[in-house]
Design a protein around this motif. Structure first.
Motif, short mmCIF file in Angstrom:
data_model
loop_
_atom_site.label_atom_id
_atom_site.label_comp_id
_atom_site.label_asym_id
_atom_site.label_seq_id
_atom_site.Cartn_x
_atom_site.Cartn_y
_atom_site.Cartn_z
N SER A 451 0.83 -1.20 0.00
CA SER A 451 0.00 0.00 0.00
C SER A 451 0.86 1.26 0.00
O SER A 451 0.62 2.21 -0.75
N GLN A 452 1.92 1.26 0.82
CA GLN A 452 2.81 2.42 0.85
C GLN A 452 3.58 2.56 -0.45
O GLN A 452 3.68 3.66 -1.02
N SER A 459 3.10 8.65 -6.97
CA SER A 459 3.56 10.03 -6.88
C SER A 459 4.85 10.27 -7.66
O SER A 459 5.22 11.43 -7.89
N PHE A 460 5.54 9.21 -8.03
CA PHE A 460 6.81 9.31 -8.73
C PHE A 460 6.56 9.70 -10.18
O PHE A 460 5.71 9.12 -10.86
N TRP A 474 12.71 12.29 -0.38
CA TRP A 474 12.11 11.95 0.91
C TRP A 474 10.76 12.64 1.11
O TRP A 474 9.86 12.07 1.73
N GLN A 475 10.60 13.88 0.61
CA GLN A 475 9.34 14.59 0.79
C GLN A 475 8.22 13.90 0.04
O GLN A 475 7.09 13.77 0.55
N LEU A 476 8.52 13.42 -1.17
CA LEU A 476 7.53 12.65 -1.94
C LEU A 476 7.15 11.39 -1.17
O LEU A 476 5.97 11.03 -1.09
N GLN A 477 8.16 10.71 -0.62
CA GLN A 477 7.88 9.51 0.18
C GLN A 477 6.94 9.83 1.33
O GLN A 477 5.96 9.12 1.57
N ILE A 483 -0.64 9.39 2.89
CA ILE A 483 -1.86 9.03 2.15
C ILE A 483 -2.24 7.58 2.43
O ILE A 483 -3.40 7.27 2.70
N ALA A 484 -1.25 6.69 2.38
CA ALA A 484 -1.52 5.26 2.61
C ALA A 484 -2.06 5.04 4.02
O ALA A 484 -3.01 4.27 4.23
#
Length: 657
Positions: A451-452, A459-460, A474-477, A483-484
Motif C-alpha cells: 500500500s505504501q 507520486s513518482f 524523501w518529501q515525496l515519500q 496518504i496510505a
C-alpha cells in the motif's frame, strides 16, 4: 501500470509469487504446519503455492519452483473452509457435543479432503503429468474400496477409476450435508451408515495412492510422495471443530500431511479429543507470520517487489539488461532522522528552531563525539537528548564508555527525541520517509508494505525502470506514506475487514492519539524520553472471552485480526495490545509502533468504545495520557527494557543508526 497492486489474492486473475526459502521449505515438508497471521500477511498466497494446479498452470509460480511443479514430491490440494458446510455442522451439532458429533465432523473433513484429492489425482494422471498405467490405477482403486467398502452403497456404482472414487465420495459428502441441513439426529446418522474413525479415510487413501505414485515414478528412497491438505481461513472453526482438526493432524501418518491457516491466534493447537494425546513441537510446525524479524520481513518485501516489477516489465515487452535488483533501501534510502530534522529546522523561523540549531552546534564541538567522527548533518537529536535529560559525557577519551553511552542514552531514544522535536517545532505533519520507516510502518504485513509503495510509485514522475534504478525524494515519500496511512484509517468505517467497524474505529482512533501523546510527550515532561516509545497497553489482569465485558475482548480480537491493533496473547487471553504501526503517520507516533508497556484501565478502554465523536476521543486520549505520565503513576513505573518473546513486541534499535 503500478506493479505494487494492493489487490487481494482472490481478486487477481493471475497471481505472482515470491517464496521465502526457509518458510516454503518447511511448508513443503511432510510435517504438518499451522500458519497464523493477520489479514494481508500472505497466508492465502502461501497455501495456494502448495496447490498442485497452481504449481502446474501458473507460469510465475512454476518459474519460482525452477520448473519442477512437484518439487518436494507432494500433491497439494487447497480448500477454503468457509466455502464448505462448516457453519451448517456447527448449528447441527451444537446440541449434541460429544463423540458422535466429533466423529461426524471428522468424517466430513475426511470426505472433503479425499474428494478433492481424488479429483486432482485423476486430472494429474489423465493429463500425464505423472505416468500411471490404467492397470495400476485400477489395482489401487480396488484396494482402497476394499478397505473402505462402505463408500459403495449400490453394486451398480462400483468403479475401478479415480474419477469413480471421486464421484462416490462426492455423493456421500452431499448426503451428509443434507442430513446436517435437515437437522437429522446424529445418532440416526450413525445407524444409517457407517462412520469410520476420525482421519481413517484419508490415511487409507494416502497410503494406497502414495505407494502407487512411488511405484510409478523414479524416486530416491527418502523422496517418497506425500499428499498435502491445505485448509485456509480455519478461524471459522469453533473450539470443538478445532479439536477435531488437531486430532486429525496429531493422528495422521505419512504420506498424509496438513497445512492449516488462521487469522489470529487459535484457541489451543496442542489439545486433541483425547486427554492423553496432545500435539507437541515435533508433531508440527507453527509459523507466526506477524512475528518475523525486521530483516526477514524486508527481504520478503524486496523479493515480492522484484517479482512484481519484472513481471510488469516483461508484460510490457521491456526488461532492460541494466535493471538492478529492487531493494527498498536502494530506492528509498536508509533512515537519517537528523536529516529530517535539518529540513524542518531549515524551513522554520521559530525561536525553538533557532535554539535547536545552537544546541546542535555546541554538541558538534563538545567532547561527546568520538575522535575522528564526522556528521553529514548537525546532531540535532543527540543535542536535544543531552540538553533535556541533562546528560554529561564520559571523562577524557574513553571510547568504550562513549560507545556504551551512545547506545544507552542516545540510540534507544532517537525516535522518541525525533517525535519530541517535531512537537516542540509544532510540526503538524510529521515526516515519515526512508526504507526503515516503510518497513517499520508495514508491521510485518505485506499488504501494508504494498500500500505504501503503491502510493510512492503513484507520486513518482518517472517510469518503472527509473524508479528501480534511482532514488525517491524523501518529501515525496512522506506525502505518499501519509496518504496510505490515512486511507487505511478511513477503511475501518467501511466494515469490510471488521464485524464491529464503529467500535474498532473508536478504539483505534483513541489508542492512536494516546500513543502519540505518550511518545511525543508534553511541555515540561521528560518521561517520554526516559522510557521511550511507550504504548503497549496492559490491563492489571489479562482478559479473555469469558470476561465480564465480552465486547471489549471481541473488539480487540476483531481489530487485531484486521490489522488495526496488534495483541500479545496467551491462548485466547489477551495480555497486552498496541496500535498497528501502519497508523503511525495518521496519529504521529513511532514508525516502530510501541516498545514499552503502560497500564491502562479497562474502564478507560470501555469509555473509548462508548465515545462516538472524534474530538471527544482525542480529548479522552489526552486526559488518559496525562494521568499515565504523572509522577508516581503505576503506568510510569513499568520496566524500562522489555524482554524478547514471540509476541512481536520486541525492541530493535538497529535501524536508527
Amino acid at each position: 501500470m503500478n506493479p505494487f497492486s494492493k489487490g487481494r489474492y482472490e481478486h487477481i486473475p493471475t497471481h505472482l509469487y515470491y517464496l521465502p526459502h526457509k518458510l516454503i521449505s518447511e511448508l513443503e515438508d511432510s510435517t504438518p504446519s499451522y500458519v497464523i497471521g493477520s489479514r494481508g500477511s500472505g497466508k492465502t498466497t502461501l497455501l495456494k503455492s502448495l496447490n498442485w494446479e497452481e504449481r502446474i498452470r501458473n507460469k510465475w509460480l512454476n518459474q519460482e519452483l525452477g520448473g519442477d511443479a512437484f518439487r518436494g514430491r507432494f500433491i497439494g490440494v487447497y480448500t477454503k473452509l468457509p466455502l464448505i458446510q462448516v457453519r451448517s455442522f456447527k448449528a447441527w451439532l451444537r446440541e449434541h457435543v460429544g463423540a458422535t458429533s466429533d466423529s461426524l465432523f471428522g468424517y466430513y473433513v475426511d470426505l472433503v479432503s479425499i474428494e478433492n484429492l481424488a479429483f486432482s489425482l485423476s486430472v494429474i494422471v489423465n493429463e500425464m503429468h505423472i505416468d500411471v498405467s490404467p492397470e495400476n490405477e485400477s489395482v489401487a482403486v480396488s484396494r482402497f474400496l476394499h478397505d473402505s467398502d462402505y463408500l459403495i452403497e449400490n453394486e451398480g456404482d462400483e468403479t475401478n477409476t479415480l474419477v469413480g472414487v471421486h464421484q462416490a465420495i462426492r455423493q456421500r459428502r452431499r448426503r451428509l450435508e443434507k442430513l446436517a441441513q435437515a437437522g437429522i439426529s446424529p445418532s440416526t446418522c450413525l445407524a444409517d451408515f457407517f462412520i469410520p474413525e476420525i482421519g481413517e479415510l484419508s490415511r487409507s487413501f494416502c497410503s494406497i495412492f502414495g505407494a502407487l505414485l512411488d511405484a510409478s515414478t523414479e524416486t530416491e528412497e527418502l523422496q517418497k510422495w506425500h499428499f498435502k491438505f491445505c485448509f485456509d481461513e480455519a478461524e471459522c472453526l469453533d473450539d470443538r471443530q478445532l479439536l477435531v482438526i488437531n486430532t486429525i493432524i496429531r493422528t495422521t501418518e505419512s504420506p498424509a500431511s496438513y497445512v492449516i491457516s488462521f487469522v489470529g491466534q487459535p484457541t489451543d493447537l496442542s489439545r486433541t479429543l483425547h486427554d492423553n494425546l496432545t500435539a507437541q513441537s515435533a508433531d508440527r510446525f507453527i509459523h507466526f507470520l506477524d512475528h518475523i524479524t525486521r530483516p526477514e520481513f524486508e527481504n520478503l518485501c524486496d523479493g515480492i517487489a522484484n517479482v512484481r516489477i519484472r513481471a510488469q516489465l516483461e508484460s510490457e515487452g521491456r526488461l532492460p539488461g541494466d535493471l538492478r535488483q529492487f531493494q527498498t533501501a536502494n530506492v528509498l534510502g536508509r533512515l537519517n532522522l537528523n536529516l529530517l530534522v535539518h529540513e524542518l529546522v531549515s524551513k522554520s523561523e521559530s525561536g525553538e528552531a533557532k535554539a535547536l540549531e545552537k544546541l546542535a552546534e555546541r554538541f558538534r564541538i563538545s567532547p561527546w563525539l568520538q575522535d575522528g567522527e564526522s556528521l553529514s548533518v548537525p546532531p540535532y537529536i543527540e543535542a536535544h537528548l543531552a540538553d533535556v535529560l541533562k546528560l554529561t559525557p564520559p571523562p577524557g577519551n574513553e571510547s568504550n564508555a562513549k560507545r556504551r553511552q551512545a547506545s544507552q542514552e542516545f540510540r534507544k531514544k532517537f525516535v522518541a527525541s525525533y517525535l519530541s522535536i517535531c512537537r516542540e517545532l509544532k510540526v503538524r505533519k510529521i515526516p515519515y520517509a526512508f526504507a526503515n520507516m516503510v518497513i517499520g510502518i508495514s508491521d510485518s504485513c505485506v499488504r501494508d508494505y504494498l500500500s505504501q509503495m503503491h502510493q510512492i510509485f503513484e507520486s513518482f514522475e518517472g517510469g518503472l525502470v527509473d524508479f528501480v534504478n534511482g532514488t525517491v525524494d524523501w518529501q515525496l515519500q512522506s506525502d505518499a506514506i501519509h496518504i496510505a496511512s490515512d486511507n487505511k484509517k478511513r477503511s475501518i468505517s467501511s466494515g469490510i475487514e471488521v464485524s464491529k467497524p464503529e467500535n474498532v474505529r473508536r478504539l483505534t482512533y483513541c489508542l492512536g492519539a494516546l500513543a502519540a501523546v505518550l511518545q511525543q510527550g508534553t511541555k515540561g515532561t521528560v518521561i517520554h524520553l526516559r522510557s521511550s516509545e511507550r504504548g503497549i497497553f496492559q490491563f492489571s489482569e489479562p482478559i479473555g472471552p469469558e470476561d465480564k465485558n465480552p465486547l471489549l475482548f471481541d473488539v480487540l480480537k476483531d481489530a487485531n485480526e484486521a490489522g488495526f491493533i496488534r495483541v500479545k496473547s496467551e491462548g485466547q487471553r489477551i495480555l497486552g495490545f498496541r496500535v498497528h504501526a501502519s497508523m503511525a503517520p495518521s496519529f504521529g507516533f513511532s514508525y516502530r509502533g510501541a516498545y514499552y508497556p503502560v497500564v491502562i484501565k479497562k474502564g478507560d478502554v470501555i469509555k473509548m468504545l462508548e465515545t462516538p465523536d472524534d474530538d471527544d476521543l482525542i480529548l479522552l486520549a489526552k486526559q488518559i495520557g496525562k494521568r499515565i505520565s504523572e509522577p508516581g503513576s503505576d503506568s510510569a513505573q513499568m520496566t524500562l527494557w522489555p524482554t524478547d518473546d514471540a509476541s512481536g513486541f520486541v525492541f530493535d534499535d538497529s535501524d536508527v543508526l
